[in-house]
Write a protein that holds these residues in place. Structure first.
Motif, PDB file in Angstrom:
ATOM      1  N   THR A  64       0.859  -1.186   0.000  1.00  0.00           N
ATOM      2  CA  THR A  64       0.000   0.000   0.000  1.00  0.00           C
ATOM      3  C   THR A  64       0.895   1.236   0.000  1.00  0.00           C
ATOM      4  OG1 THR A  64      -1.629  -1.148   1.385  1.00  0.00           O
ATOM      5  CG2 THR A  64      -1.822   1.249   1.257  1.00  0.00           C
ATOM      6  N   ILE A  65       0.475   2.261  -0.747  1.00  0.00           N
ATOM      7  CA  ILE A  65       1.118   3.577  -0.672  1.00  0.00           C
ATOM      8  C   ILE A  65       0.025   4.571  -0.320  1.00  0.00           C
ATOM      9  CG2 ILE A  65       2.403   5.370  -1.900  1.00  0.00           C
ATOM     10  CD1 ILE A  65       3.414   3.167  -3.797  1.00  0.00           C
ATOM     11  N   LYS A  66       0.302   5.434   0.666  1.00  0.00           N
ATOM     12  CA  LYS A  66      -0.696   6.440   1.015  1.00  0.00           C
ATOM     13  C   LYS A  66      -0.028   7.751   1.410  1.00  0.00           C
ATOM     14  CE  LYS A  66      -1.487   5.037   5.835  1.00  0.00           C
ATOM     15  NZ  LYS A  66      -2.528   4.624   6.782  1.00  0.00           N
ATOM     16  N   ILE A  67      -0.801   8.836   1.254  1.00  0.00           N
ATOM     17  CA  ILE A  67      -0.393  10.146   1.751  1.00  0.00           C
ATOM     18  C   ILE A  67      -1.232  10.401   2.991  1.00  0.00           C
ATOM     19  CG2 ILE A  67      -0.250  12.618   1.287  1.00  0.00           C
ATOM     20  CD1 ILE A  67      -0.025  11.945  -1.673  1.00  0.00           C
ATOM     21  N   PHE A  68      -0.554  10.755   4.066  1.00  0.00           N
ATOM     22  CA  PHE A  68      -1.201  10.860   5.372  1.00  0.00           C
ATOM     23  C   PHE A  68      -0.967  12.238   5.976  1.00  0.00           C
ATOM     24  CE2 PHE A  68      -1.241  10.016  10.020  1.00  0.00           C
ATOM     25  CZ  PHE A  68      -2.534   9.515  10.127  1.00  0.00           C
ATOM     26  N   ASP A  69      -2.013  12.781   6.600  1.00  0.00           N
ATOM     27  CA  ASP A  69      -1.941  14.063   7.319  1.00  0.00           C
ATOM     28  C   ASP A  69      -1.908  13.749   8.812  1.00  0.00           C
ATOM     29  OD1 ASP A  69      -2.380  16.464   8.614  1.00  0.00           O
ATOM     30  OD2 ASP A  69      -4.054  17.082   7.335  1.00  0.00           O
ATOM     31  N   PRO A  70      -0.717  13.768   9.440  1.00  0.00           N
ATOM     32  CA  PRO A  70      -0.642  13.403  10.853  1.00  0.00           C
ATOM     33  C   PRO A  70      -1.334  14.415  11.779  1.00  0.00           C
ATOM     34  CG  PRO A  70       1.502  14.139  10.071  1.00  0.00           C
ATOM     35  CD  PRO A  70       0.598  14.080   8.881  1.00  0.00           C
ATOM     36  N   GLU A  71      -1.431  15.680  11.352  1.00  0.00           N
ATOM     37  CA  GLU A  71      -2.087  16.695  12.182  1.00  0.00           C
ATOM     38  C   GLU A  71      -3.580  16.409  12.324  1.00  0.00           C
ATOM     39  OE1 GLU A  71      -3.164  21.377  11.746  1.00  0.00           O
ATOM     40  OE2 GLU A  71      -1.082  20.829  11.353  1.00  0.00           O
ATOM     41  N   TYR A  77      -4.802  10.195   0.415  1.00  0.00           N
ATOM     42  CA  TYR A  77      -4.797   9.356  -0.785  1.00  0.00           C
ATOM     43  C   TYR A  77      -4.298   7.972  -0.383  1.00  0.00           C
ATOM     44  CZ  TYR A  77      -3.366   7.086  -5.041  1.00  0.00           C
ATOM     45  OH  TYR A  77      -3.225   6.164  -6.033  1.00  0.00           O
ATOM     46  N   THR A  78      -4.861   6.935  -0.983  1.00  0.00           N
ATOM     47  CA  THR A  78      -4.343   5.587  -0.778  1.00  0.00           C
ATOM     48  C   THR A  78      -4.526   4.746  -2.036  1.00  0.00           C
ATOM     49  OG1 THR A  78      -4.394   3.593   0.600  1.00  0.00           O
ATOM     50  CG2 THR A  78      -6.503   4.719   0.236  1.00  0.00           C
ATOM     51  N   THR A  79      -3.583   3.858  -2.265  1.00  0.00           N
ATOM     52  CA  THR A  79      -3.718   2.879  -3.336  1.00  0.00           C
ATOM     53  C   THR A  79      -4.581   1.713  -2.875  1.00  0.00           C
ATOM     54  OG1 THR A  79      -1.766   1.651  -2.603  1.00  0.00           O
ATOM     55  CG2 THR A  79      -1.426   3.365  -4.285  1.00  0.00           C
ATOM     56  N   ASN A  80      -4.887   1.679  -1.582  1.00  0.00           N
ATOM     57  CA  ASN A  80      -5.466   0.513  -0.931  1.00  0.00           C
ATOM     58  C   ASN A  80      -4.468  -0.630  -1.036  1.00  0.00           C
ATOM     59  OD1 ASN A  80      -7.951   1.726  -0.085  1.00  0.00           O
ATOM     60  ND2 ASN A  80      -8.614   1.630  -2.227  1.00  0.00           N
TER      61      ASN A  80
END
Length: 144
Positions: A64-71, A77-80
């Motif tokens: 899986t590749i994802k963009i994450f907002d930790p705040e 976004y995720t590839t699942n």
């Protein structure tokens, strides 16, 4: 090849893929640790290249590749989860490339790219900075 998988993640403005004989050549355009945009919130187009070595392609893998907002504790976004089953691959390096358009970044701040292979996560941090903050205080996405 060793059992240890090594990962490098690159965030950039764009990437170009060129066919060269039987293989492909990938050119990274303007790699950056800080993505400056005219304003936030924004729909940002960016490219992500994940370079790996040490993957045993004789076995099946989950990725899986994802963009994450930790705040905000939010996935942008995720590839699942995808199953990799590529038994005929013999390569010292294997790239996973994403060319993303209009990913919603709602505020200035630090964001993360997560590459997850068989439950093991590699994280790369990058920053998004808007020259102007258009969020409205008191709204759901307002950060003031």
């Amino acid at each position: 090849m060793s059992n240890e998988v090594t990962v490098q993640i690159i965030v950039s403005e764009d990437m170009e893929i060129h066919q060269v004989g039987q293989s492909q050549m990938t050119k990274v355009v303007n790699p950056a640790l800080v993505m400056r945009v005219p304003f936030v919130p924004t729909g940002l187009s960016l490219a992500i290249m994940v370079i790996t070595t040490g993957i045993d392609f004789s076995k099946e893998h989950k990725m899986t590749i994802k963009i994450f907002d930790p705040e905000k504790d939010e996935t942008l976004y995720t590839t699942n989860e995808n199953t990799l089953n590529l038994p005929n691959i013999v390569s010292d390096n294997f790239n996973f490339n994403l060319d993303l358009k209009n990913v919603p970044f709602k505020h200035n701040g630090m964001f993360e790219v997560h590459f997850i292979l068989n439950g093991e996560t590699t994280i790369h941090k990058f920053k998004v900075i808007g020259n102007e903050d258009l969020t409205v205080p008191g709204t759901i996405d307002g950060n003031k």
